[in-house]
Write an enzyme that holds these catalytic residues in place. Structure first.
Site, PDB file in Angstrom:
ATOM      1  N   CYS A  33       2.824 -33.571  -4.848  1.00  0.00           N
ATOM      2  CA  CYS A  33       2.763 -32.376  -3.995  1.00  0.00           C
ATOM      3  C   CYS A  33       3.786 -32.434  -2.863  1.00  0.00           C
ATOM      4  O   CYS A  33       3.878 -31.518  -2.066  1.00  0.00           O
ATOM      5  CB  CYS A  33       1.361 -32.159  -3.441  1.00  0.00           C
ATOM      6  SG  CYS A  33       0.801 -33.493  -2.377  1.00  0.00           S
ATOM      7  N   HIS A  65       9.300 -15.124  11.645  1.00  0.00           N
ATOM      8  CA  HIS A  65       8.679 -14.272  10.641  1.00  0.00           C
ATOM      9  C   HIS A  65       9.708 -13.399   9.936  1.00  0.00           C
ATOM     10  O   HIS A  65       9.521 -13.026   8.792  1.00  0.00           O
ATOM     11  CB  HIS A  65       7.580 -13.418  11.274  1.00  0.00           C
ATOM     12  CG  HIS A  65       6.337 -14.201  11.512  1.00  0.00           C
ATOM     13  ND1 HIS A  65       5.386 -14.374  10.546  1.00  0.00           N
ATOM     14  CD2 HIS A  65       5.916 -14.903  12.579  1.00  0.00           C
ATOM     15  CE1 HIS A  65       4.426 -15.136  11.015  1.00  0.00           C
ATOM     16  NE2 HIS A  65       4.723 -15.471  12.250  1.00  0.00           N
ATOM     17  N   GLU A  88       0.623 -41.611  -0.619  1.00  0.00           N
ATOM     18  CA  GLU A  88       1.795 -41.367   0.236  1.00  0.00           C
ATOM     19  C   GLU A  88       2.125 -42.560   1.112  1.00  0.00           C
ATOM     20  O   GLU A  88       2.966 -42.479   1.997  1.00  0.00           O
ATOM     21  CB  GLU A  88       1.619 -40.085   1.050  1.00  0.00           C
ATOM     22  CG  GLU A  88       0.341 -40.014   1.860  1.00  0.00           C
ATOM     23  CD  GLU A  88       0.184 -38.679   2.592  1.00  0.00           C
ATOM     24  OE1 GLU A  88       1.161 -37.936   2.721  1.00  0.00           O
ATOM     25  OE2 GLU A  88      -0.933 -38.407   3.058  1.00  0.00           O
ATOM     26  N   ASP A 137       6.016 -38.351   2.781  1.00  0.00           N
ATOM     27  CA  ASP A 137       5.653 -39.550   3.540  1.00  0.00           C
ATOM     28  C   ASP A 137       5.978 -40.823   2.759  1.00  0.00           C
ATOM     29  O   ASP A 137       6.414 -41.809   3.345  1.00  0.00           O
ATOM     30  CB  ASP A 137       4.166 -39.511   3.905  1.00  0.00           C
ATOM     31  CG  ASP A 137       3.936 -38.671   5.145  1.00  0.00           C
ATOM     32  OD1 ASP A 137       4.710 -38.828   6.108  1.00  0.00           O
ATOM     33  OD2 ASP A 137       3.013 -37.839   5.150  1.00  0.00           O
TER      34      ASP A 137
HETATM   35  C1  PEP Z   1       3.786 -35.529   1.725  1.00  0.00           C
HETATM   36  O1  PEP Z   1       3.735 -36.404   2.596  1.00  0.00           O
HETATM   37  O2  PEP Z   1       4.554 -35.562   0.753  1.00  0.00           O
HETATM   38  C2  PEP Z   1       2.905 -34.349   1.811  1.00  0.00           C
HETATM   39  C3  PEP Z   1       2.826 -33.484   0.827  1.00  0.00           C
HETATM   40  O3  PEP Z   1       2.208 -34.151   2.952  1.00  0.00           O
HETATM   41  P1  PEP Z   1       2.855 -33.630   4.339  1.00  0.00           P
HETATM   42  O4  PEP Z   1       4.254 -33.189   4.044  1.00  0.00           O
HETATM   43  O5  PEP Z   1       1.980 -32.536   4.792  1.00  0.00           O
HETATM   44  O6  PEP Z   1       2.788 -34.863   5.179  1.00  0.00           O
HETATM   45 MG    MG Z   2       2.078 -36.483   3.979  1.00  0.00          MG
END
Ligand code: PEP
Ligand code: MG
Length: 552
Positions: free
Chosen positions: A502, A190, A431, A455
């Site tokens: 994302c 933290h 992904e 991923d």
């Molecule tokens: C990803 O796989 O790019 C993603 C955004 O999900 P996470 O990183 O939570 O697997």
């Molecule tokens: Mg992912």
């Protein structure tokens, strides 16, 4: 000049006098004293706990004002840890069974618990070792009749310490602190999170001398390159002073971008959203002017719980997020447990290859009762804002259709119970290579795509994203990854839906112009990255960039 390297938790340059953080309890010797009246010691310890709880309550209020709710939350966590049954029981047990003083029992419990946390595999839990020491230090100070002190300094200084407890960090007079440099600490702690939010260039894991030899010397922290200079030579001093000036100008400039639309010079728009793992991150989302939340990793609700979170517990998290964001889109991703994110109470069978195993949507489709609980909470919360639901780890059209059936069941149940819900958009994460390749078919089934490059890269390149030994091979700029993104965006647009990114790659400013050229509609990134990306968007002429666009 001496140069030490450390791990950066926040970039930027700080120049100033070094103050070695000497805490009141440094080297504190806790004596083991036999007592006649163990019960009186137990009572003394309970009184000290009450006082510590009150101090933490005051610290929470102070932090709330200064660094926002997300970062103030540590003091609530400390209160919870302090009141934790096991922790208290251990202390009282030591007092009673060994007839010893409260100080000794607290110190002993602190050692045992912090060792236990330190030996855990999970980074987050390991980070809690420092918190146990912190709460125990507070108790000890109270028991020994002292007040836990902050750092007293007249001029702004670079604080050097072996480690800094979160409560120590927040008690500091921020105007007097230029930077933190610590020998220990983890980037998940933290303290590191606080340092980032406070925007103070900071290093952890720095191989410094463990004594006071640096005290009073001139130091320069280069947070960007993870270097700490002591008694810098003239050339270094001038170079970093220049870098510091440039940083300050950049920051100033970024602030002026708040409230601006994300539009390129030739009129192309892009949505810049924030990734969050917790509703407590909302303050920083708003501070950074995010247009919405592009990825709310709901699995953290499950990871932070010791039981399946109930519909009501989840609703209480989703509803305020939807309400706070108002007409801004909030995309909540359904449970993505499995692989690196394990919950004991799921009692999952051990797998040879968990990243290729029963994770995310596969769990939801094989254990629909868990999925339905979450969907009910999400649909109910969708009545309070512009909520969207996103499903992870999709590989086939069949999965999406099965999800739709379950969603319809949930809606029928809510209808029959007269429970109100909205009409949330429903999208999927792209992904897996399979989803990317059949994205033309998937696009007809959903409202949007969000590309999970973390991923997608791991599955495309066959490289475990968790294995740091393979970092040099994990190349998210690989043409295979970029071509897949381009294909997915193209297929989304053909079907009239939008596509965003994302995964971490979305925040890679080397690729912002390329993403614009591909026609990516949304980038969801950590909140602090929104304004730097907006700057690039505003300065880009996409048509011009396309003329000399590098091939992929
Ligand atoms: C990803 O796989 O790019 C993603 C955004 O999900 P996470 O990183 O939570 O697997
Ligand atoms: Mg992912």
């Amino acid at each position: 000049m001496q140069v030490y390297s450390g791990k950066s938790v926040f970039g930027g340059v700080a120049i100033g006098k070094i103050q070695v953080y000497a805490r009141e309890d440094d080297g504190r010797q806790v004596k083991r004293i036999r007592v006649e009246d163990a019960e009186a010691e137990v009572i003394r310890c309970r009184e000290a706990t009450k006082e510590a709880m009150a101090q933490l309550g005051r610290l929470y209020e102070k932090a709330l004002q200064e660094v926002g709710e997300a970062n103030a939350a540590i003091f609530e966590i400390h209160q919870m840890m302090l009141e934790d049954g096991d922790y208290q029981e251990s202390i009282e047990n030591i007092i009673r069974t060994q007839s010893v003083n409260a100080e000794y029992a607290v110190a002993q419990t602190a050692d045992n618990f912090s060792q236990m946390f330190a030996s855990m595999e999970d980074d987050y839990m390991r980070g809690r070792a420092a918190d146990v020491k912190d709460i125990s230090g507070r108790l000890l100070t109270i028991l020994q009749g002292g007040e836990k002190t902050g750092i007293h300094t007249q001029e702004p200084v670079i604080i050097v310490a072996d480690d800094l407890a979160p409560s120590e960090t927040v008690q500091l007079d921020k105007d007097k602190v230029l930077s933190f440099v610590t020998i220990h600490g983890s980037s998940n702690s933290h303290t590191a999170i606080l340092a980032r939010t406070m925007g103070i260039p900071s290093l952890i894991g720095t191989a410094l001398p463990p004594d006071e030899t640096l005290d009073g010397k001139l130091g320069i922290v280069d947070g960007t390159n993870g270097l700490f200079y002591v008694d810098p030579d003239e050339e270094t001093y001038a170079r970093l002073q220049q870098a510091q000036r440039e940083e300050a100008e950049k920051r100033q400039l970024l602030q002026t971008l708040k409230g601006r639309e994300n539009i390129t010079l030739d009129g192309q728009k892009i949505m810049l959203y924030a990734n969050i793992g917790n509703s407590k991150d909302l303050a920083v989302v708003l501070q950074n002017d995010a247009g919405g939340i592009g990825l709310f990793r709901s699995e953290f609700i499950y990871l932070e719980s010791d039981h399946y979170p109930t519909e009501e517990e989840q609703f209480r998290v989703y509803k305020p997020v939807a309400e706070t964001m108002g007409q801004k889109r909030v995309i909540i991703r359904t449970l993505d447990i499995g692989a690196d994110k394990q919950c004991d109470y799921f009692e999952m069978a051990k797998e040879e290859n968990p990243a290729l195993g029963c994770r995310a949507i596969r769990i939801c489709l094989t254990r629909p009762e868990i999925f339905k609980t979450q969907l009910r909470a999400l649909f109910r919360a969708s009545a309070y804002g512009k909520l969207a639901i996103m499903y992870p780890m999709i590989t086939s059209v069949g999965e999406v259709r099965r999800i739709r059936e379950i969603v319809e069941e949930v809606k029928r149940e809510l209808d029959s119970q007269g429970i109100q819900y909205g009409n949330p958009e429903q999208g999927i994460m792209i992904e897996t290579p399979a989803a990317a390749i059949i994205s033309d078919q998937l696009a007809g089934e959903v409202d949007f795509f969000s590309i999970g490059t973390n991923d997608l890269t791991q599955y495309l390149l066959a490289i475990d994203r968790q294995n740091t030994a393979l970092d040099e091979f994990y190349d998210p700029h690989h043409p295979a990854v970029l071509r897949m993104i381009s294909l997915v965006v193209e297929n989304a647009h053909k079907a009239g839906i939008w596509a965003g990114i994302c995964g971490e790659l979305g925040a890679d400013t080397e690729l912002t112009r390329e993403f614009l050229a591909m026609g990516v509609d949304e980038l969801s990134v950590s909140p602090g990255k929104i304004l730097p990306i907006r700057k690039i968007v505003l300065e880009t002429d996409v048509a011009e960039y396309k003329k000399n666009r590098p091939g992929i």
